[in-house]
Motif scaffolding. Sequence first.
Motif, short mmCIF file in Angstrom:
data_model
loop_
_atom_site.label_atom_id
_atom_site.label_comp_id
_atom_site.label_asym_id
_atom_site.label_seq_id
_atom_site.Cartn_x
_atom_site.Cartn_y
_atom_site.Cartn_z
N ASP A 5 0.83 -1.20 0.00
CA ASP A 5 0.00 0.00 0.00
C ASP A 5 0.86 1.26 0.00
O ASP A 5 0.59 2.23 -0.72
CB ASP A 5 -0.92 0.01 1.22
CG ASP A 5 -2.07 -1.00 1.09
OD1 ASP A 5 -2.22 -1.58 0.00
OD2 ASP A 5 -2.80 -1.19 2.08
N PHE A 6 1.92 1.26 0.83
CA PHE A 6 2.82 2.40 0.85
C PHE A 6 3.45 2.62 -0.52
O PHE A 6 3.54 3.76 -1.00
CB PHE A 6 3.93 2.20 1.89
CG PHE A 6 3.58 2.70 3.25
CD1 PHE A 6 3.46 4.06 3.50
CD2 PHE A 6 3.37 1.83 4.31
CE1 PHE A 6 3.15 4.53 4.76
CE2 PHE A 6 3.04 2.29 5.57
CZ PHE A 6 2.93 3.65 5.80
N ARG A 7 3.88 1.54 -1.16
CA ARG A 7 4.49 1.66 -2.49
C ARG A 7 3.51 2.26 -3.49
O ARG A 7 3.88 3.10 -4.32
CB ARG A 7 4.98 0.30 -2.98
CG ARG A 7 6.21 -0.23 -2.23
CD ARG A 7 6.68 -1.55 -2.81
NE ARG A 7 7.87 -2.03 -2.14
CZ ARG A 7 9.11 -1.65 -2.45
NH1 ARG A 7 9.30 -0.79 -3.43
NH2 ARG A 7 10.14 -2.13 -1.79
N GLU A 8 2.27 1.82 -3.43
CA GLU A 8 1.26 2.34 -4.35
C GLU A 8 1.01 3.82 -4.11
O GLU A 8 0.87 4.61 -5.06
CB GLU A 8 -0.04 1.55 -4.19
CG GLU A 8 -1.22 2.11 -4.98
CD GLU A 8 -1.01 2.08 -6.49
OE1 GLU A 8 -1.79 2.76 -7.21
OE2 GLU A 8 -0.08 1.38 -6.95
N MET A 9 0.96 4.23 -2.84
CA MET A 9 0.73 5.65 -2.54
C MET A 9 1.90 6.50 -3.05
O MET A 9 1.68 7.57 -3.64
CB MET A 9 0.55 5.84 -1.04
CG MET A 9 -0.71 5.21 -0.48
SD MET A 9 -0.72 5.29 1.33
CE MET A 9 -1.98 4.07 1.70
N VAL A 10 3.12 6.04 -2.80
CA VAL A 10 4.29 6.79 -3.25
C VAL A 10 4.32 6.84 -4.78
O VAL A 10 4.58 7.90 -5.38
CB VAL A 10 5.59 6.17 -2.70
CG1 VAL A 10 6.81 6.84 -3.34
CG2 VAL A 10 5.64 6.31 -1.18
N ARG A 11 4.04 5.71 -5.43
CA ARG A 11 4.02 5.68 -6.90
C ARG A 11 2.99 6.67 -7.43
O ARG A 11 3.26 7.43 -8.38
CB ARG A 11 3.67 4.27 -7.37
CG ARG A 11 3.71 4.11 -8.89
CD ARG A 11 2.88 2.93 -9.37
NE ARG A 11 1.46 3.14 -9.09
CZ ARG A 11 0.66 3.93 -9.81
NH1 ARG A 11 1.15 4.62 -10.83
NH2 ARG A 11 -0.61 4.06 -9.50
N THR A 12 1.83 6.70 -6.82
CA THR A 12 0.76 7.58 -7.29
C THR A 12 1.14 9.04 -7.09
O THR A 12 1.04 9.86 -8.01
CB THR A 12 -0.54 7.28 -6.52
OG1 THR A 12 -0.93 5.92 -6.78
CG2 THR A 12 -1.66 8.20 -6.97
N LEU A 13 1.60 9.40 -5.88
CA LEU A 13 1.92 10.80 -5.58
C LEU A 13 3.12 11.29 -6.37
O LEU A 13 3.26 12.50 -6.63
CB LEU A 13 2.16 10.97 -4.08
CG LEU A 13 0.91 10.79 -3.20
CD1 LEU A 13 1.30 10.74 -1.73
CD2 LEU A 13 -0.09 11.90 -3.45
N ALA A 14 4.02 10.38 -6.76
CA ALA A 14 5.21 10.77 -7.52
C ALA A 14 4.97 10.76 -9.02
O ALA A 14 5.86 11.13 -9.80
CB ALA A 14 6.37 9.82 -7.19
N SER A 15 3.78 10.38 -9.45
CA SER A 15 3.49 10.27 -10.88
C SER A 15 3.36 11.64 -11.53
O SER A 15 3.12 12.65 -10.87
CB SER A 15 2.20 9.47 -11.09
OG SER A 15 1.08 10.19 -10.61
N ASP A 16 3.47 11.66 -12.84
CA ASP A 16 3.36 12.91 -13.60
C ASP A 16 1.99 13.56 -13.42
O ASP A 16 1.85 14.78 -13.57
CB ASP A 16 3.61 12.65 -15.08
CG ASP A 16 5.05 12.30 -15.38
OD1 ASP A 16 5.92 12.55 -14.52
OD2 ASP A 16 5.32 11.76 -16.47
N GLU A 17 0.99 12.77 -13.12
CA GLU A 17 -0.36 13.30 -12.96
C GLU A 17 -0.45 14.35 -11.85
O GLU A 17 -1.29 15.25 -11.89
CB GLU A 17 -1.33 12.15 -12.66
CG GLU A 17 -2.79 12.57 -12.62
CD GLU A 17 -3.72 11.39 -12.42
OE1 GLU A 17 -4.93 11.63 -12.23
OE2 GLU A 17 -3.24 10.25 -12.42
#
Length: 313
Positions: free
Chosen positions: A53-65
């Motif tokens: 879950d932490f990885r997914e949150m970091v991936r999402t917040l760090a995304s270009d979006e």
Amino acid sequence: MQRLLLPAALASALALAACGGDRPAADTDSAPATSGAATASDHQFSPEISEADFREMVRTLASDEFEGRAPGSPGGEKTVEYISAQFERIGLQPAGENNGWYQTVPMVQTTASDETVLRLSGPNGERELAFGTDMMLGTRTGQEKVSVQDSELVFVGYGVDAPERDWNDYEGLDVKGKTVVILVNDPGFHVDDEELFDGNRMTYYGRWTYKFEEAARKGADAAIIIHDTPGASYGWDVVRTSWSGAQFDLRAEDDPAPRLPAQGWTTNDVARELFANAGLDLDEQIRAASSADFKPVPLQASVSFELESEVVE
């Protein structure tokens, strides 16, 4: 005005939730869907806190979006919405205004003009330093124009006043009417001395934020940090991009801490030339600054600039 989340850090909130006992199990098997938040992925969130879950949150917040997540930007708004949705998903209770997730905080957006020129005057004449290429400069005063004229440059080593470590780089110096030139990181770093401060583990005294705070407490006109990649742990390109464009801060009237009229950075090459023009070798001065016996060194030069900024509250 900016919206800030309460609690402000997602990691802190998740840690609190882990200790909070029972929480609703609803909607724990999918990513939160909120207006303006990130596009839903196929990640399945678990009822407990997990590494995935932490990885997914970091991936999402760090995304270009999320466009860098700058305050006041569309990416910043997406960020607070995404995080608040995560707060709600894990069962936290809001503690902001009107029982909501947010607290409105008055802030100031300051954008320094990239046409700013810093003029050095010394024994070898004048030199103009260009914004972005040779130096970066900004202000936290909230003023649209800051003027510094013929301010004497003084090298103050690492710019540290730490009584508990029996260390004071400002000892015997009255900085009023002067601009201080400072090394990045802690005493001992550049000479690889593990006996000084915490060795290569940077303390708060090594942070550029502290160095500007201390110079402001001393009453300096301005402070300029000498950049070097090992000491800062990032290149000049990071300084240039981070200090250009809009900068956000609390309003000066809401923050009692002293603030410098202006503060910034200069490249290592410019600093070496500045020291050489004063008959000094920068490397030798770095070694001298790594001793508790260090005393401030006048650089036989002065600095002048007109810093204009666009200020929006």
